[in-house]
Design a protein around this motif. Structure first.
Motif, PDB file in Angstrom:
ATOM      1  N   ARG A  61       0.836  -1.207   0.000  1.00 49.99           N
ATOM      2  CA  ARG A  61       0.000   0.000   0.000  1.00 49.99           C
ATOM      3  C   ARG A  61       0.867   1.253   0.000  1.00 49.99           C
ATOM      4  NH1 ARG A  61      -4.266   0.136   4.477  1.00 49.99           N
ATOM      5  NH2 ARG A  61      -4.899   1.948   3.275  1.00 49.99           N
ATOM      6  N   LYS A  62       1.966   1.212   0.774  1.00 48.47           N
ATOM      7  CA  LYS A  62       2.880   2.354   0.771  1.00 48.47           C
ATOM      8  C   LYS A  62       3.536   2.509  -0.589  1.00 48.47           C
ATOM      9  CE  LYS A  62       4.188   2.990   5.535  1.00 48.47           C
ATOM     10  NZ  LYS A  62       5.319   3.370   6.357  1.00 48.47           N
ATOM     11  N   ALA A  63       3.890   1.395  -1.227  1.00 49.44           N
ATOM     12  CA  ALA A  63       4.509   1.460  -2.549  1.00 49.44           C
ATOM     13  C   ALA A  63       3.551   2.081  -3.555  1.00 49.44           C
ATOM     14  CB  ALA A  63       4.933   0.069  -3.001  1.00 49.44           C
ATOM     15  N   LYS A  64       2.284   1.703  -3.478  1.00 47.09           N
ATOM     16  CA  LYS A  64       1.285   2.261  -4.390  1.00 47.09           C
ATOM     17  C   LYS A  64       1.131   3.768  -4.189  1.00 47.09           C
ATOM     18  CE  LYS A  64      -3.522   1.832  -5.745  1.00 47.09           C
ATOM     19  NZ  LYS A  64      -4.817   1.246  -5.398  1.00 47.09           N
ATOM     20  N   GLY A  65       1.239   4.217  -2.945  1.00 49.41           N
ATOM     21  CA  GLY A  65       1.095   5.631  -2.656  1.00 49.41           C
ATOM     22  C   GLY A  65       2.380   6.434  -2.787  1.00 49.41           C
ATOM     23  N   GLY A  66       3.501   5.748  -3.042  1.00 50.28           N
ATOM     24  CA  GLY A  66       4.775   6.445  -3.179  1.00 50.28           C
ATOM     25  C   GLY A  66       5.341   6.926  -1.852  1.00 50.28           C
ATOM     26  N   ILE A  67       5.085   6.162  -0.802  1.00 49.15           N
ATOM     27  CA  ILE A  67       5.541   6.528   0.539  1.00 49.15           C
ATOM     28  C   ILE A  67       6.720   5.637   0.907  1.00 49.15           C
ATOM     29  CG2 ILE A  67       4.864   6.719   2.956  1.00 49.15           C
ATOM     30  CD1 ILE A  67       1.937   6.900   1.928  1.00 49.15           C
ATOM     31  N   SER A  68       7.738   6.228   1.490  1.00 52.03           N
ATOM     32  CA  SER A  68       8.914   5.479   1.919  1.00 52.03           C
ATOM     33  C   SER A  68       8.528   4.475   3.009  1.00 52.03           C
ATOM     34  CB  SER A  68       9.967   6.453   2.454  1.00 52.03           C
ATOM     35  OG  SER A  68      11.091   5.765   2.918  1.00 52.03           O
ATOM     36  N   PRO A  69       9.244   3.340   3.116  1.00 49.03           N
ATOM     37  CA  PRO A  69       8.896   2.340   4.123  1.00 49.03           C
ATOM     38  C   PRO A  69       8.995   2.844   5.560  1.00 49.03           C
ATOM     39  CG  PRO A  69      10.568   1.477   2.625  1.00 49.03           C
ATOM     40  CD  PRO A  69      10.324   2.885   2.259  1.00 49.03           C
ATOM     41  N   THR A  70       9.817   3.860   5.796  1.00 50.74           N
ATOM     42  CA  THR A  70      10.014   4.353   7.162  1.00 50.74           C
ATOM     43  C   THR A  70       9.198   5.605   7.472  1.00 50.74           C
ATOM     44  OG1 THR A  70      11.933   5.635   6.442  1.00 50.74           O
ATOM     45  CG2 THR A  70      12.330   3.398   7.272  1.00 50.74           C
ATOM     46  N   ARG A  71       8.364   6.034   6.557  1.00 53.97           N
ATOM     47  CA  ARG A  71       7.566   7.248   6.755  1.00 53.97           C
ATOM     48  C   ARG A  71       6.082   6.923   6.808  1.00 53.97           C
ATOM     49  NH1 ARG A  71      10.028  12.188   5.808  1.00 53.97           N
ATOM     50  NH2 ARG A  71      12.159  12.013   5.086  1.00 53.97           N
ATOM     51  N   ASP A  72       5.321   7.856   7.400  1.00 48.94           N
ATOM     52  CA  ASP A  72       3.870   7.709   7.452  1.00 48.94           C
ATOM     53  C   ASP A  72       3.193   8.431   6.287  1.00 48.94           C
ATOM     54  OD1 ASP A  72       3.962   6.265   9.801  1.00 48.94           O
ATOM     55  OD2 ASP A  72       3.795   8.040  11.054  1.00 48.94           O
ATOM     56  N   ARG A  73       3.798   9.493   5.815  1.00 52.01           N
ATOM     57  CA  ARG A  73       3.214  10.298   4.727  1.00 52.01           C
ATOM     58  C   ARG A  73       4.258  10.540   3.659  1.00 52.01           C
ATOM     59  NH1 ARG A  73       2.758  13.278   9.134  1.00 52.01           N
ATOM     60  NH2 ARG A  73       0.969  12.825  10.413  1.00 52.01           N
ATOM     61  N   LYS A  74       3.782  11.061   2.530  1.00 56.27           N
ATOM     62  CA  LYS A  74       4.705  11.407   1.445  1.00 56.27           C
ATOM     63  C   LYS A  74       5.633  12.525   1.876  1.00 56.27           C
ATOM     64  CE  LYS A  74       1.941  10.215  -2.550  1.00 56.27           C
ATOM     65  NZ  LYS A  74       1.380  10.704  -3.811  1.00 56.27           N
ATOM     66  N   ARG A  75       6.785  12.578   1.221  1.00 55.91           N
ATOM     67  CA  ARG A  75       7.710  13.679   1.474  1.00 55.91           C
ATOM     68  C   ARG A  75       7.170  14.969   0.870  1.00 55.91           C
ATOM     69  NH1 ARG A  75      13.760  11.749   1.273  1.00 55.91           N
ATOM     70  NH2 ARG A  75      13.453   9.519   1.383  1.00 55.91           N
ATOM     71  N   ARG A  76       7.545  16.057   1.477  1.00 60.56           N
ATOM     72  CA  ARG A  76       7.199  17.354   0.897  1.00 60.56           C
ATOM     73  C   ARG A  76       8.230  17.684  -0.175  1.00 60.56           C
ATOM     74  NH1 ARG A  76       4.846  21.320   5.398  1.00 60.56           N
ATOM     75  NH2 ARG A  76       3.790  19.743   6.636  1.00 60.56           N
ATOM     76  N   SER A  77       7.763  18.168  -1.280  1.00 60.28           N
ATOM     77  CA  SER A  77       8.668  18.462  -2.402  1.00 60.28           C
ATOM     78  C   SER A  77       9.425  19.746  -2.209  1.00 60.28           C
ATOM     79  CB  SER A  77       7.900  18.531  -3.695  1.00 60.28           C
ATOM     80  OG  SER A  77       7.346  17.266  -3.958  1.00 60.28           O
TER      81      SER A  77
END
Length: 77
Positions: A61-77
């Protein structure tokens, strides 16, 4: 680009989790079927396999959302 990289890392974490939990579960199951391990060891097979399945789905699910394995949310650009 960071989102794609984080998704790839989560996908690799899902594969690693499936291998790390699936291998011992499978071989313990085979050992119980062959009579090498006692039948109560099947409880550990189901617990380890269930935990591995839950973690693998979470990483996918994290991979589908583009979220790192150690994070809860996406990174800010």
């Amino acid at each position: 680009m960071k989102t794609m990289w984080d998704g790839l890392l989560s996908f690799l974490a899902a594969i690693a989790t499936a291998i790390i939990t699936g291998g011992p579960s499978w071989y313990t199951y085979q050992a119980t079927e062959a009579g090498i391990a006692p039948k109560w060891a099947l409880g550990f097979v189901f617990v380890l396999g269930g935990m591995g399945l839950i973690l693998t789905i979470a990483f996918l699910r994290k991979a589908k959302g583009g979220i790192s394995p150690t994070r809860d949310r996406k990174r800010r650009s």
